[in-house]
Write a protein that holds these residues in place. Structure first.
Motif, PDB file in Angstrom:
ATOM      1  N   ARG A  25      12.015 -12.771  -7.693  1.00  0.00           N
ATOM      2  CA  ARG A  25      12.705 -14.012  -8.083  1.00  0.00           C
ATOM      3  C   ARG A  25      13.211 -13.856  -9.512  1.00  0.00           C
ATOM      4  NH1 ARG A  25       9.879 -18.458  -5.092  1.00  0.00           N
ATOM      5  NH2 ARG A  25      10.829 -18.154  -3.059  1.00  0.00           N
ATOM      6  N   ARG A  67      -4.538 -15.389   1.457  1.00  0.00           N
ATOM      7  CA  ARG A  67      -4.178 -16.415   0.474  1.00  0.00           C
ATOM      8  C   ARG A  67      -4.523 -17.812   0.968  1.00  0.00           C
ATOM      9  NH1 ARG A  67       1.717 -14.570  -2.069  1.00  0.00           N
ATOM     10  NH2 ARG A  67       0.967 -12.567  -2.853  1.00  0.00           N
ATOM     11  N   MET A 113       2.157  -8.690   6.114  1.00  0.00           N
ATOM     12  CA  MET A 113       2.201 -10.004   5.494  1.00  0.00           C
ATOM     13  C   MET A 113       1.173 -10.951   6.097  1.00  0.00           C
ATOM     14  SD  MET A 113       4.176  -9.761   2.971  1.00  0.00           S
ATOM     15  CE  MET A 113       3.600  -8.071   2.852  1.00  0.00           C
ATOM     16  N   TYR A 173       6.168  -4.914   8.862  1.00  0.00           N
ATOM     17  CA  TYR A 173       6.066  -5.672   7.621  1.00  0.00           C
ATOM     18  C   TYR A 173       5.361  -6.996   7.871  1.00  0.00           C
ATOM     19  CZ  TYR A 173       7.610  -8.246   3.426  1.00  0.00           C
ATOM     20  OH  TYR A 173       7.660  -9.001   2.283  1.00  0.00           O
ATOM     21  N   PRO A 191      12.499  -8.389   0.182  1.00  0.00           N
ATOM     22  CA  PRO A 191      11.051  -8.219   0.026  1.00  0.00           C
ATOM     23  C   PRO A 191      10.501  -7.007   0.781  1.00  0.00           C
ATOM     24  CG  PRO A 191      11.564 -10.513   0.457  1.00  0.00           C
ATOM     25  CD  PRO A 191      12.857  -9.762   0.559  1.00  0.00           C
ATOM     26  N   GLU A 192      10.943  -6.818   2.015  1.00  0.00           N
ATOM     27  CA  GLU A 192      10.369  -5.718   2.788  1.00  0.00           C
ATOM     28  C   GLU A 192      10.675  -4.369   2.138  1.00  0.00           C
ATOM     29  OE1 GLU A 192      11.012  -5.836   7.013  1.00  0.00           O
ATOM     30  OE2 GLU A 192      10.114  -3.844   7.276  1.00  0.00           O
ATOM     31  N   GLU A 205       2.297  -8.311  -3.896  1.00  0.00           N
ATOM     32  CA  GLU A 205       1.689  -8.193  -2.556  1.00  0.00           C
ATOM     33  C   GLU A 205       2.727  -8.317  -1.445  1.00  0.00           C
ATOM     34  OE1 GLU A 205      -1.371 -11.139  -2.375  1.00  0.00           O
ATOM     35  OE2 GLU A 205      -2.789  -9.951  -3.530  1.00  0.00           O
ATOM     36  N   THR A 206       3.847  -8.975  -1.737  1.00  0.00           N
ATOM     37  CA  THR A 206       4.839  -9.181  -0.673  1.00  0.00           C
ATOM     38  C   THR A 206       6.165  -8.481  -0.956  1.00  0.00           C
ATOM     39  OG1 THR A 206       5.752 -11.152  -1.727  1.00  0.00           O
ATOM     40  CG2 THR A 206       3.906 -11.491  -0.195  1.00  0.00           C
ATOM     41  N   GLY A 207       6.428  -8.163  -2.214  1.00  0.00           N
ATOM     42  CA  GLY A 207       7.718  -7.562  -2.574  1.00  0.00           C
ATOM     43  C   GLY A 207       8.798  -8.586  -2.861  1.00  0.00           C
ATOM     44  N   LEU A 208       8.435  -9.875  -2.867  1.00  0.00           N
ATOM     45  CA  LEU A 208       9.437 -10.910  -3.128  1.00  0.00           C
ATOM     46  C   LEU A 208       9.815 -10.902  -4.610  1.00  0.00           C
ATOM     47  CD1 LEU A 208      10.955 -13.388  -1.917  1.00  0.00           C
ATOM     48  CD2 LEU A 208       9.055 -14.777  -2.714  1.00  0.00           C
ATOM     49  N   TYR A 234       8.537  -3.997  -0.849  1.00  0.00           N
ATOM     50  CA  TYR A 234       7.144  -3.800  -0.429  1.00  0.00           C
ATOM     51  C   TYR A 234       6.866  -2.344  -0.077  1.00  0.00           C
ATOM     52  CZ  TYR A 234       2.861  -4.146   2.296  1.00  0.00           C
ATOM     53  OH  TYR A 234       1.589  -3.961   2.765  1.00  0.00           O
ATOM     54  N   TRP A 235       7.723  -1.750   0.739  1.00  0.00           N
ATOM     55  CA  TRP A 235       7.485  -0.355   1.132  1.00  0.00           C
ATOM     56  C   TRP A 235       7.623   0.579  -0.064  1.00  0.00           C
ATOM     57  CZ3 TRP A 235       4.777  -0.668   5.134  1.00  0.00           C
ATOM     58  CH2 TRP A 235       5.118  -1.437   6.257  1.00  0.00           C
ATOM     59  N   PHE A 293      -1.139 -11.721  -8.927  1.00  0.00           N
ATOM     60  CA  PHE A 293      -0.377 -10.733  -8.169  1.00  0.00           C
ATOM     61  C   PHE A 293       1.099 -10.715  -8.571  1.00  0.00           C
ATOM     62  CE2 PHE A 293       1.221 -14.191  -5.733  1.00  0.00           C
ATOM     63  CZ  PHE A 293       0.147 -15.009  -5.376  1.00  0.00           C
ATOM     64  N   ASP A 330       6.361 -10.548  -6.755  1.00  0.00           N
ATOM     65  CA  ASP A 330       5.086 -10.742  -6.063  1.00  0.00           C
ATOM     66  C   ASP A 330       4.685  -9.359  -5.538  1.00  0.00           C
ATOM     67  OD1 ASP A 330       3.150 -11.149  -4.044  1.00  0.00           O
ATOM     68  OD2 ASP A 330       3.930 -13.139  -3.568  1.00  0.00           O
ATOM     69  N   LYS A 369       4.448   0.340  -1.970  1.00  0.00           N
ATOM     70  CA  LYS A 369       3.360   1.025  -1.252  1.00  0.00           C
ATOM     71  C   LYS A 369       3.477   2.534  -1.459  1.00  0.00           C
ATOM     72  CE  LYS A 369       0.705   0.401   2.870  1.00  0.00           C
ATOM     73  NZ  LYS A 369       0.634   0.321   4.295  1.00  0.00           N
TER      74      LYS A 369
END
Lengths: 791, 161, 290
Positions: free
Chosen positions: A660, C278, C271, C267, A777-778, A655-658, A781-782, A454, A653, A785
């Motif tokens: 790094r 996971r 998650m 959100y 991340p949020e 799936e989460t939007g993180l 993420y959006w 992911f 990531d 999406k």
């Protein structure tokens, strides 16, 4: 004599090869490193004096209110309290960063304009009693409606932060170079986007602190964490109506500043000095991080609308920007911060047409001011991300489009002039971009998309610039004194302030190199305005270039005095001699020499009363090409300009939007000539990571009608060690004729390239564009999406 | 009685101290004010920045987040206790020589954290060094040279180059 | 910080004596890593502070194949993280601790202090619930044992009387064919999770059907939340990745996460899906191994 010397410096002078230097250009440890690793180095909060009192501030619970009445009687009666003051004790004094902008009081008297603004202060025998006494001060307020962002502030009929500043405009600029409409008409592709940069803390870990005392009714001394002590010395002199010679600002070790609050004054500075006067004892005020994060200066949040036109092969035809920024409650340095958003837009790319309209608004938030990458980073972020957006539409590689637009390095003796009349003797940005791309294997990385489960990876590039050796209107005098003691040891006295960037070490190295002796022979006296010569301070990347120049001139002056003695001794002219490795020798007959110590002794004892004191000043502080004109945006505000190219890989990531940063990270930096390469490396890496990646991914003050919602260093995310990329730094050497030993500033350039490099990398990994920082991340993420649902 | 001073008896840098301290006094206050050991810095005062880190019974702790009286009967080492006279500890030397010292405000806490790490784990991985450094904020260096300096010191302490 | 009366008992009995005497007027401090912050902010100003950090008798980790794991309430996070016993038999506890705050916090903060603080964003409680742990509480009147799940009553509120102390955490011996994992969304290493999930899965060895499952969320409600509907979906089935995704959705619907400056409730719900899936996938892998 002096005029001739200046003229000589204008031309690219004889620049020695690095091998010919003894100290400069090679790694050398900082002169103060030992004191810092042993804990001996004293910072302002570490200073104790006999009979010292602790001060505390009474702060407003309203973001905007009239002060109706203050009753300090109960506080005064509390045992242990030695002095209580209010704003009225300052007799109507107002101060500001420049004469035209004096709109702030030491403590508010009639109105408070931001939450927790100081209105009174107490000095007591310990911190607890001082705080308890503050709670006993009774203040009656009339709450007023406020404005909390520029869009509220600009509305018709909005409450005014300053009654005499209509429309809540703090400062505005309108510049027009060339013909942008024509440029757009001739463009193949024209695009307009709006970007947003976050409200940020300066991020230094040492909160402001001051110890103040009066040796008598007309002599004031302060030990304070001040990045530009001479600002404080002038302001305190005005405040207390003292001659400058009676105001002594002594600089302890300083835990960084980044152009922020420690460059300027806080309520606590005025409170401590007035309390000390009233109580007749030393007073110490130490801010907490909570104080820092709720009341001290922030980086302006800005809204940047940028319209760019390019040819089909990606060459810039025109850029037009509109910048809106939140200046907070008082003017402070906003005129300069906002000026800089436009001033560097004609660099690092060739730009034939440029227009900008810049508006900074007052709001009822704590004031905004400088921060590393001052002003320049905001519009560079917008420009370099949009460049990638447009490159993608044109099918041009991001590195390639930058190479096509990069300003080429002028030939020796020539200058490049931008449409806004900035002048470059050196510009290494092309080489920076090439070297960075090569180091990170850009072509390979762009060929195949890397996805692991992911996690998606991408690389992004950005190029930027920063002014070096800021030259401002107003007081620019900068000097140094080199005093040679009879035993050959040397005192260096400079007004330049080391806030951690390493300038003390550089000044010592420049002195030792010029005199031909060792670094260990130099003893630097830290700033003490009673003894050290004046210097504007640590901001605008000016210290190495301008204070460095002053230091070199002072050392040359001392050297000249010594060589005159030596030359007489050997029967030659002084210019026929040189000093190296602590030996003065005739250049053509090196066997005719004398040791440094003997020469100094000879000089000191030859003529009765002779002392060897070298005096030097910076001549470049006064513009060579004409003073910067803020209203038209023309003219050099820097002595020279550094250039940077940065490439950063990110891991996303999906799936989460993180997001790094990975260790695939490189910065190629043209600082003219790195005077201390490892020190430049750290500064460049740190400049990119803390304020740059911080803005891109982590840092943001959340505000709620003037209240800072996240006033601690966990909820306000300062970048930490686990996430730090192990960035490689490449030095591009251009040997600028206008800096000492060819040097230009180091590292503010990378503060401007990090954010766009990260955001461009994020796009490369995911296909999304994040135009409002930080890319939390949020938010990512959006955006991911939305992209998936649009497919 | 509320706030009545109690006896604190503890060892700091090998020296035994007996003091009377208020119960609410933090360990960092006692070190800095009572014992005049200002090498340990006063930073955020809210357990977030880590510059107040010292070693207590061999473990790195934030001295602003411990009541002084909790150190009763324990051994505390601060930055002042690291060098042996003029001879610096390998970690201190590595920080100087590798250019890992900038403004210096986070350095005492960081060096003590590094010492606690290397005393417990003489051969830490890069990941473990990062985890140790995570507890102390820096605002200037980008952390790269600091991480490398800890690794260099580890090598020296293991008897390497 | 306001002044307070201070006691430093050396034994549990001494401590219980103080609590019994002062009840609501007193607060226990162990490592203080949570408490000192709020005391310094002035949000908490107890008249009497009972400092139990010096009670060495409550600092232990013991393991018995029949009885299982016993952790004294004053054991530090770091001791749990580094314990060879825990790494061998309850690796998930060590993993969870490694991601908790910073080393300095873990060196002084205690597991008991953390659990009694009752933060629904905390990591240990969900993992202990997934491990089916119990807590031993004691007062001068006697002892009682309750489950970790029952201990959490509401945000920052636990089932601990004003004259009671947490003595130890009891974890039953590991079951065969059981895997446990903990995952949380950290922006920076050591952050409190934006959300987190602790999942335990037990399989029937002969057909890999899920025999038992526990799924516990952090920062998704006012307490560490066991999402029972989601658990039920797993029981009696062979677990596929498709089923895991479905379970994630169900867990998300059961959650009632907060909106705060770090993330919106919406959100967080998304998650929950990701982290339940996971953690469950990892737990499943571990269950298959043994």
């Amino acid at each position: 004599m002096a005029k001739k010397k200046v003229k000589k410096e204008e031309k690219p002078g004889v620049i020695l090869k690095p091998e010919e230097y003894s100290i400069i250009g090679k790694p050398f440890p900082r002169v103060d490193a030992r004191a810092k690793v042993t804990g001996e180095a004293k910072f302002a909060a570490d200073i104790e004096m006999p009979d010292m009192l602790w001060g505390a501030l009474k702060r407003s619970p309203y973001a905007h209110a009239r002060i109706l009445h203050i009753d300090t009687a109960k506080a005064e009666r509390l045992p242990g309290v030695k002095a209580v003051i209010t704003g009225k004790d300052f007799g109507g004094f107002k101060w500001g960063w420049s004469r035209e902008t004096r709109d702030e009081e030491p403590l508010a008297t009639t109105k408070v304009r931001y939450l927790y603004e100081g209105v009174a202060a107490v000095a007591a025998i310990d911190e607890d009693i001082a705080q308890e006494a503050c709670e006993l001060i009774e203040v009656e307020y009339e709450s007023l409606p406020g404005v909390f962002d520029p869009f509220e502030a600009m509305e018709e009929g909005a409450p005014l932060v300053h009654d005499d500043r209509l429309g809540n405009i703090c400062v505005e600029y309108h510049w027009d170079f060339g013909d942008v409409e024509k440029g757009f008409a001739e463009s193949y592709l024209v695009q307009e986007d709006t970007f947003q940069t976050p409200r940020m803390a300066k991020g230094y870990i040492e909160p402001p602190a001051i110890v103040a005392y009066w040796t008598d009714a007309t002599h004031l001394t302060v030990h304070a964490a001040k990045g530009s002590p001479y600002f404080s010395y002038r302001i305190l002199s005005n405040c207390f109506q003292l001659p400058l010679s009676n105001v002594r600002v002594i600089q302890p070790f300083i835990g960084s500043d980044f152009g922020g609050t420690k460059n300027d004054m806080v309520n606590g500075d005025f409170a401590a000095t007035m309390l000390a006067k009233t109580a007749g004892k030393p007073v110490k005020i130490v801010y907490t991080q909570f104080d820092e994060l709720t009341t001290c200066l922030r980086r302006h949040p800005m809204w940047i609308t940028i319209k760019t036109g390019v040819t089909q092969d990606g060459k810039l035809k025109a850029i037009q920007t509109k910048v809106i920024s939140d200046g907070g409650a008082y003017t402070r340095m906003s005129p300069l911060s906002n000026y800089l958003t436009g001033a560097c837009m004609t660099l690092p790319y060739q730009l034939p047409n440029f227009k900008t309209d810049i508006y900074c608004y007052f709001t009822n938030n704590p004031s905004s001011a400088a921060m590393r990458g001052h002003g320049v980073y905001h519009t560079r972020f917008a420009g370099d991300v949009q460049m990638d957006m447009m490159a993608e539409k044109l099918g041009i590689d991001p590195v390639e489009i930058r190479l096509r637009n990069a300003i080429k390095n002028p030939k020796p003796g020539k200058l490049y002039e931008t449409i806004s009349k900035l002048h470059l003797a050196t510009c290494g940005v092309e080489e920076c971009i090439e070297k960075a791309a090569e180091a990170i294997n850009w072509k390979e990385k762009k060929k195949k998309k890397r996805v692991e489960g992911f996690k998606a990876y991408g690389v992004g590039v950005a190029a930027g610039t920063f002014l070096s050796g800021a030259k401002l209107s107003g007081h620019n005098a900068c000097a140094a004194i080199v005093r040679i003691c009879e035993d050959g040891s040397v005192n260096l006295m400079t007004g330049a302030t080391d806030v951690g960037q390493g300038s003390d070490s550089i000044m010592c190295a420049l002195t030792a190199e010029t005199l031909g002796i060792r670094l260990e022979d130099i003893d630097l006296k830290r700033v003490d305005t009673a003894h050290t010569p004046v210097d504007p301070g640590t901001y605008g990347s000016r210290v190495t270039v301008l204070a460095g120049e002053a230091t070199v001139n002072a050392a040359k002056d001392a050297k000249r005095q010594l060589l005159e003695i030596a030359a007489k001794e050997f029967g030659v002219k002084p210019e026929e001699m040189e000093i190296k490795n602590k030996k003065a020798f005739v250049k053509t007959k090196p066997e005719m020499n004398i040791s440094w110590e003997r020469l100094v002794r000879m000089a000191c004892y030859t003529t009765p009363g002779m002392v060897v004191i070298g005096k030097g000043q910076s001549t470049r502080g006064i513009s060579v090409y004409g003073l910067t004109d803020f209203s038209s945006g023309t003219g050099d505000f820097g002595t020279n300009y550094s250039f940077t190219a940065q490439i950063q890989e990110v891991e996303v990531d999906m799936e989460t939007g993180l997001v790094r940063c990975t260790d695939n990270s490189v910065i190629a930096h043209d600082c003219g000539f790195p005077l201390n390469p490892p020190a430049v490396d750290t500064q460049v890496v740190g400049g990119a990571y803390h304020p740059g990646v911080g803005a891109a991914l982590y840092c943001e003050f959340k505000m709620d009608k003037g209240l800072t919602v996240n006033p601690n260093l966990v909820d306000y995310k300062l970048p930490r060690a686990y996430e730090a990329p192990m960035t490689e730094v490449i030095h591009v050497i251009t040997n600028d004729p206008f800096g000492p030993f060819g040097a230009k500033e180091a590292s503010e350039g990378s503060t401007c390239t990090a954010a766009p490099a990260v955001i461009n990398a994020l796009h490369d990994a995911t296909g999304i564009w994040i135009k409002e920082l930080p890319a939390k991340p949020e938010k990512v993420y959006w955006a991911l999406k939305e992209k998936r649902s649009n497919k | 009685m509320k706030g009545e001073p109690k006896e604190l008896r503890f060892t700091v840098n090998g020296k035994l101290h007996e003091l009377q301290v208020k119960p609410k006094a933090l360990l960092s206050d006692v070190l800095r004010k009572d014992l005049k050991l200002t090498g340990t810095k006063r930073g955020c005062l809210e357990s977030t920045c880590g510059v107040c880190t010292v070693i207590l019974d061999g473990k790195a702790v934030r001295s602003c987040s411990i009541l002084a009286l909790q150190a009763n009967g324990h051994q505390v080492t601060t930055i002042e206790g690291l060098a042996q006279g003029d001879k610096l500890h390998p970690i201190q030397e590595a920080f100087i020589n590798h250019g890992a010292v900038e403004c210096g405000f986070c350095i005492p806490g960081r060096v003590m954290m590094a010492k606690a790490l290397l005393d417990e784990n003489p051969d830490p991985s890069r990941e473990e060094v990062r985890l140790a450094m995570q507890g102390i904020l820096c605002a200037d260096s980008g952390y790269v040279k600091q991480i490398e300096a800890v690794e260099i010191a580890a090598g020296k302490m293991r008897g390497g180059e | 910080m306001k002044d307070f009366e201070y006691f430093a008992p050396k034994t549990v009995e001494e401590s219980l004596s103080f609590l019994s005497q002062y009840k609501e007027e007193s607060k226990i401090i162990a490592g203080g890593q949570s408490m000192l912050v709020i005391m310094r902010q002035g949000l908490l100003a107890p008249e009497n502070v009972v400092d139990i950090k010096g009670i060495t008798a409550l600092n232990y980790i013991t393991y018995d194949e029949k009885e299982g794991l016993r952790i004294g309430a004053l054991t530090t996070h770091r001791a749990i993280e580094k314990s060879p016993i825990i790494q061998k038999h309850f690796g998930v506890l060590s993993e969870m601790e490694r991601n908790l705050a910073t080393i300095q916090t873990r060196n002084w903060g205690t597991i008991g202090g953390n659990l009694c603080h009752g933060d629904p964003a905390g990591d240990p409680a969900p993992v202990f619930i997934a491990l089916d742990a119990k807590l031993k509480l004691r007062s001068l009147s006697g002892e009682r044992i309750i489950t970790m799940e029952e201990f959490s009553k509401d945000m920052l509120e636990v089932d601990l009387g004003p004259d009671e102390m947490l003595i130890e955490i009891q974890v039953p011996p590991p079951r065969l064919h059981t895997g446990i994992a903990h995952e949380k969304l950290m922006v920076m290493q050591g952050d409190a999770g934006i959300v987190g999930a602790a999942v335990s899965i037990t399989l029937k060895p002969e057909d890999s059907v899920c025999e038992d499952a526990r799924i516990v969320l952090s920062n998704s409600a006012s307490v560490p939340l066991r999402v029972r509907e989601a658990e039920k979906r797993l029981i009696g089935k062979v677990i596929s990745s498709h089923l895991l995704a479905e379970v994630g959705e169900v867990a998300s619907a059961e959650a009632d996460p907060p909106s705060d400056l770090h993330a919106s409730a919406e959100y967080r719900r998304e998650m929950v899906k990701v982290f339940v899936t996971r953690a469950a996938a990892k737990a499943l892998e571990r269950a298959k191994i043994g």
